[in-house]
Design an enzyme around this catalytic site. Structure first.
Site, PDB file in Angstrom:
ATOM      1  N   LYS A 199       1.083  -1.169  -0.113  1.00  8.24           N
ATOM      2  CA  LYS A 199      -0.106   0.038  -0.035  1.00  8.24           C
ATOM      3  C   LYS A 199       0.874   1.377  -0.050  1.00  8.24           C
ATOM      4  O   LYS A 199       1.214   1.853   1.077  1.00  8.24           O
ATOM      5  CB  LYS A 199      -1.053   0.217   1.249  1.00  8.24           C
ATOM      6  CG  LYS A 199      -2.124   1.087   1.125  1.00  8.24           C
ATOM      7  CD  LYS A 199      -3.115   0.468  -0.117  1.00  8.24           C
ATOM      8  CE  LYS A 199      -4.037   1.605  -0.279  1.00  8.24           C
ATOM      9  NZ  LYS A 199      -4.743   1.176  -1.500  1.00  8.24           N
ATOM     10  N   SER A 397      -8.705  -0.681  -5.205  1.00  8.94           N
ATOM     11  CA  SER A 397      -8.790  -0.135  -3.970  1.00  8.94           C
ATOM     12  C   SER A 397     -10.234  -0.037  -3.553  1.00  8.94           C
ATOM     13  O   SER A 397     -11.111  -1.242  -3.800  1.00  8.94           O
ATOM     14  CB  SER A 397      -7.932   1.172  -3.491  1.00  8.94           C
ATOM     15  OG  SER A 397      -7.263   0.808  -2.289  1.00  8.94           O
TER      16      SER A 397
END
Length: 612
Positions: A199, A397
């Site tokens: 991430k 996402s």
């Protein structure tokens, strides 16, 4: 006194009369312009025999218009050149023309084309290939070909290039600015909380370079893009992919060897067929078309040949196009949860809508907003209405969180998807305040009261709580995907870790069901809804518009000016930036993130710099 006032009263009446006449003339002008626009819109163009289909796209490719219909109408009245090319309109016109005996050939004029992502370009390139395979020639021209331009031009039979032009191919990259050094100099600290090894959305604020994990992640999808690009160009030009790669890698040296004559270099490399000016190109097209060539623009052709919707049953196509943020007021170019949920819930209660296709092109965004939209998708499914996802360039996402609630997921090979991870950012400006001689002091009712303020360092206990909540949201995200995809938590967790995957890789990991585009998604939605061919229509819904009726003049005026009754200054700035054409890029997405982070927000967002 009356003698003095008389001339003034006369002047007042004259000025009042002039004002009324001026306002009436302005009103009349507006009404005439609207009448002309409506008249033009109702005119049904005709397709001449033996015609040349003119494809001269102006602007960049889009899945859905970022502006509302009234904004576009106002732009047309003001003669503002279009800056968005609707992919489905372009490809539909090309496909109908391929089998239309009235269309003899096509000209592909790329001089004002501003490109698109590889995923978008490949959809158009496939339509061009179908046109060519139908036995109809394509003549392409540009003053110079960018990498994106050339992917389309490579599908043509005859590729022309200006004598001073070049074919510029250099591969794909993902470079972005990193602000850590600047923030340190300013005395600004960024507290980052994330869950997911890959991430990397926090890295521009916490690092001065790309991490090894981010390099691994980005390298994988970049290689997929590059191999797909070179294969498509090679197939169009009947070359080998290795030749395209070598040209890109050696372009500076090859240019020097050619003495700087980049047009001749492109011809020698087999990338173009002819070197010539626009006049040369036009003469060649006229010769190929015949003695009295007629032409028709692809948009006029689309209007002339598009069939009216049939059937009482409908499949609704809903755009999830742009960064996902919370709020109740639509923002041009973004997916705002309130209006999007309202749009989906309206379909829930519309008896004519039998299935829904989500056209997703989004890097994600706010976790809360994504959760709200996901819940609306589940309500549709609970009501017995199938939901299918057609992924575009990005479905990452938060956008993947929404997508995973659907029954079937379609992605292109070059789609960037998944990126299942969560992060939070909290700024600390106390260092910057200290440099300015500003001190912060006060008192609170509890040990943590006010400690989330960016004016002071973050309380360690609160920091631990934030990380705990980020970890919880990540587990919830993984669990939602596992349920939606019918996979185990461990399977999804292994593929998650905040990593973005290509559509090709996502299919292997069972994160999507099929490789395909909108046609395949629509056919699947019809099958799931038990709709027979020819018995239903397809309703492409626009993005929610602040003024969705002609009577809402306040809404249209507010949208045009970049404000609304309940908007904050940042929302207004975003709308103004959109009007100025500044509706893409990392800066705009950063502004949208900040808009959602009050006092702090949790994000499922992929900071991918999509190459064009």
């Amino acid at each position: 006194m009356s003698k003095v006032m008389a001339p003034l009263r006369w002047l007042d009446r004259v000025l009042h009369g002039l004002r009324r006449i001026t306002l009436n003339l302005i009103t009349l002008g507006i009404l005439v312009a609207i009448a002309l626009a409506l008249f033009k819109a109702t005119q049904h163009p005709t397709v001449p025999d033996q015609a040349v289909l003119v494809v001269a796209p102006q602007g960049h490719l889009v899945y859905s218009y970022s502006e509302g219909k009234w904004q576009r109408a106002a732009g047309a009245l003001l003669d503002r050149p279009p800056n968005e090319v609707l992919i489905r309109q372009l490809t539909a016109a090309i496909d109908r023309a391929a089998t239309d005996p009235r269309i003899k050939l096509m000209t592909l004029n790329l001089r004002q084309f501003q490109g698109g992502s590889l995923t978008q370009l490949e959809v158009v390139a496939r339509a061009l290939t179908r046109f060519r395979k139908a036995g109809k020639p394509i003549y392409a021209y540009a003053d110079s070909y960018s990498q994106g331009d050339y992917l389309l031009a490579a599908q043509a039979n005859h590729v022309y290039l200006n004598p001073l032009g070049a074919v510029l191919i250099d591969g794909y990259s993902d470079y972005q600015p990193y602000f850590k050094t600047l923030l340190d100099r300013l005395g600004v600290a960024m507290y980052a909380f994330r869950e997911g090894k890959y991430k990397s959305a926090v890295e521009p604020f916490t690092r001065s370079d790309m991490s090894a994990d981010a390099r691994e992640e980005n390298s994988a999808w970049l290689q997929t893009w590059w191999s797909s690009y070179t294969a498509n160009v090679a197939a169009g030009r009947k070359l080998k992919a290795a030749q395209i790669r070598a040209y890109a890698e050696q372009l500076p040296m090859l240019t020097q060897t050619a003495g700087g004559d980049t047009a001749r270099l492109a011809q020698e490399q087999g990338l173009i067929d002819q070197i010539g000016t626009w006049h040369t190109f036009a003469k060649a097209v006229a010769t190929a078309a015949g003695r009295s060539p007629h032409s028709i623009d692809y948009r006029a052709y689309d209007a002339a040949t598009a069939k009216p919707p049939e059937g009482s049953a409908a499949i609704a196509v809903v755009p999830i196009d742009g960064m996902i943020v919370g709020g109740a007021t639509p923002i041009p170019g973004a997916v705002v949860s309130g209006p999007t949920v309202a749009q989906l819930d309206h379909l829930l209660h519309d008896p004519t809508v039998h299935a829904v296709v989500l056209q997703v092109d989004s890097p994600g965004g706010s976790v809360d907003a994504s959760e709200d939209i996901r819940a609306a998708v589940l309500r549709l499914r609970a009501a017995g209405k199938p939901v299918v996802v057609s992924m575009g360039t990005l479905a990452a996402s938060g956008a993947y969180m929404i997508s995973s609630a659907a029954q079937t997921l379609y992605a292109h090979r070059t789609t960037i998807t998944a990126d299942i991870g969560v992060f939070a950012l909290v700024p600390n400006f106390s260092g910057a305040f200290g440099k300015l001689g500003i001190a912060v002091s006060g008192i609170g009712t509890t040990p943590t009261a006010g400690t989330a303020s960016p004016m002071m360092p973050l309380n360690p206990a609160l920091g631990a709580a934030l990380q705990s909540h980020v970890s919880y949201l990540y587990r919830r995200f993984v669990d939602q995907v596992a349920q939606g995809r019918k996979l185990s938590f461990a399977q999804v967790d292994a593929a998650a870790q905040g990593r973005a995957w290509s559509g090709e890789a996502a299919l292997r990991l069972k994160l999507v069901d099929h490789l395909g585009g909108m046609p395949e998604a629509l056919a699947d939605a019809a099958r799931l809804a038990h709709l027979k061919p020819g018995s239903y229509r397809i309703d492409y819904l626009p993005r929610p518009d602040p003024g969705d009726s002609l009577g809402d003049l306040g809404g249209h005026l507010a949208l045009f000016l970049g404000t609304s009754a309940n908007s904050d200054p940042l929302t207004a700035n975003l709308a103004i930036a959109n009007l100025l054409g500044m509706h893409t890029g990392e800066l705009r997405n950063a502004m949208l993130l900040l808009r959602s982070a009050r006092p702090y927000g949790y994000f499922a967002y992929a900071p991918v710099v999509v190459p064009r």
